[in-house]
Design a protein around this motif. Structure first.
Motif, PDB file in Angstrom:
ATOM      1  N   GLY A   8      -1.951  -3.632   4.475  1.00 22.45           N
ATOM      2  CA  GLY A   8      -0.774  -2.905   4.947  1.00 22.45           C
ATOM      3  C   GLY A   8       0.136  -3.704   5.851  1.00 22.45           C
ATOM      4  O   GLY A   8       0.987  -3.128   6.531  1.00 22.45           O
TER       5      GLY A   8
ATOM      6  N   THR B 275       0.845  -1.195   0.000  1.00 24.92           N
ATOM      7  CA  THR B 275       0.000   0.000   0.000  1.00 24.92           C
ATOM      8  C   THR B 275       0.884   1.250   0.000  1.00 24.92           C
ATOM      9  O   THR B 275       2.038   1.200   0.457  1.00 24.92           O
TER      10      THR B 275
ATOM     11  N   TYR C 277       4.836  -6.203   2.245  1.00 27.64           N
ATOM     12  CA  TYR C 277       4.927  -6.149   0.786  1.00 27.64           C
ATOM     13  C   TYR C 277       5.270  -7.542   0.291  1.00 27.64           C
ATOM     14  O   TYR C 277       5.852  -8.355   1.018  1.00 27.64           O
TER      15      TYR C 277
ATOM     16  N   GLU D 294      -6.181  -3.587  -8.181  1.00 26.30           N
ATOM     17  CA  GLU D 294      -5.543  -2.844  -7.088  1.00 26.30           C
ATOM     18  C   GLU D 294      -4.511  -1.850  -7.611  1.00 26.30           C
ATOM     19  O   GLU D 294      -4.364  -0.747  -7.058  1.00 26.30           O
TER      20      GLU D 294
ATOM     21  N   TYR E 182       2.183   1.983   3.466  1.00 25.25           N
ATOM     22  CA  TYR E 182       3.254   1.069   3.858  1.00 25.25           C
ATOM     23  C   TYR E 182       4.582   1.534   3.261  1.00 25.25           C
ATOM     24  O   TYR E 182       5.614   1.563   3.951  1.00 25.25           O
TER      25      TYR E 182
ATOM     26  N   GLU F 245      -4.598   1.206  -4.865  1.00 28.62           N
ATOM     27  CA  GLU F 245      -4.602   0.551  -3.562  1.00 28.62           C
ATOM     28  C   GLU F 245      -3.256  -0.097  -3.276  1.00 28.62           C
ATOM     29  O   GLU F 245      -2.797  -0.139  -2.125  1.00 28.62           O
ATOM     30  N   LEU F 246      -2.625  -0.621  -4.325  1.00 24.79           N
ATOM     31  CA  LEU F 246      -1.280  -1.168  -4.229  1.00 24.79           C
ATOM     32  C   LEU F 246      -0.365  -0.456  -5.212  1.00 24.79           C
ATOM     33  O   LEU F 246      -0.793  -0.079  -6.311  1.00 24.79           O
TER      34      LEU F 246
ATOM     35  N   CYS G 156      -2.902  -5.644   0.885  1.00 30.20           N
ATOM     36  CA  CYS G 156      -3.869  -4.537   0.863  1.00 30.20           C
ATOM     37  C   CYS G 156      -4.183  -4.025   2.274  1.00 30.20           C
ATOM     38  O   CYS G 156      -4.571  -2.863   2.449  1.00 30.20           O
TER      39      CYS G 156
END
Length: 299
Positions: free
Chosen positions: A231, A168, A234, A245, A171, A250-251, A229
């Motif tokens: 958070g 995210t 990764y 996403e 993140y 979102e990502l 997603c």
């Protein structure tokens, strides 16, 4: 010569996980099924089943199961030309990686399995080690990243899956405010599919880092994306799995322009029947994987 009634008993015991259920399926008593297995083991001079702590085939048992599966596929072809024979649905045991199953696999093979009434027994293995299952005789075919065919088998290059290091935006801002560096890669929690998953190591190596790193273990492709997603970390996610996403933001990628390419190869035993040939043709003709200019069939 092999007595195929004995092999049928072995295959049924393994499929249904016990002698009693196998007997119900075959119309035999539990003791009759057990006697067939003992007879098979006496003729071979070695066990075909491990009975504890859980019921499982031995290496010799797996080779016999692989053999009887190929015979059943060939019998399907014979039944189509000799209607007096009874054709029954065949179960095809295949090893493949979870990411393919979660993305493109079902769409590509669906029509063939419906038309040929193929029943699938899917074994989920990482793409780097799936061929081991076939070498051990546990499966009739496998989808993996190795281009080296086994003796008596064929290998078809299907295409390439692209993996991106996704997380995210929050993140990335929290753990990589100054970009990718050894300290951030050491501290940032990653998401790894399992102990045999080498993609994360390959990405870290690509970034010039070979040390330890914090990570979650998540043996689910769908759960993998959900954790990212949320958070929590990764991870290396197939680009085709995260299209929505990525489009929504979102990502995002930790390293724009960096990706890992994983070639996929379809391995299958020769002379396994027309149904497996049609399945292979469907996989070869798929348009969901990027084709390599070197895609070819290896003898």
């Amino acid at each position: 010569m092999i007595d195929y009634k004995l092999l049928e008993a072995l295959a049924t015991v393994v499929e249904y996980g016990g002698f009693e259920r196998a007997g119900d399926t075959l119309g035999l008593t539990q003791s009759a099924v057990s006697q067939r297995i003992r007879t098979l083991e006496i003729r071979l001079g070695q066990p075909v089943l491990v009975r504890s702590p859980t019921l499982a085939p031995t290496p010799a048992g797996r080779r016999l199961l692989n053999h009887v599966q190929q015979v059943q596929l060939l019998e399907r072809d014979l039944a189509r030309t000799l209607p007096a024979l009874t054709e029954r649905a065949s179960r095809l045991r295949i090893a493949l990686n979870a990411d393919s199953l979660a993305t493109w696999w079902a769409e590509v093979i669906g029509n063939v399995c419906r038309d040929d009434e193929l029943l699938l027994d899917l074994v989920i293995e990482d793409q780097d080690i799936g061929l081991r299952r076939m070498r051990e005789g546990d499966v009739a075919a496998c989808l993996c990243s190795s281009p080296q065919p086994l003796a008596g088998a064929r290998c078809v290059a299907l295409g390439t899956m692209h993996y991106l290091p996704l997380a995210t935006p929050d993140y990335v801002h929290r753990y990589f405010p100054e970009g990718i560096n050894p300290q951030s890669l050491k501290q940032a929690p990653a998401i790894v599919f399992g102990p045999d998953d080498l993609l994360q190591r390959r990405f870290l190596s690509q970034c010039g880092y070979s040390g330890a790193f914090r990570h979650h273990l998540c043996p689910s492709s769908e759960g993998f994306v959900k954790l990212a997603c949320a958070g929590l970390g990764y991870g290396m996610i197939p680009e085709i799995q995260a299209t929505r996403e990525l489009k929504s933001g979102e990502l995002v990628s930790l390293a724009t322009g960096q990706s890992l390419e994983v070639p996929l190869y379809w391995h299958f035993w020769r002379h396994s029947g027309e149904a497996l040939e049609r399945l292979t043709q469907a996989l070869t003709n798929n348009r969901l994987l990027e084709k390599s200019p070197h895609t070819q069939v290896r003898p």
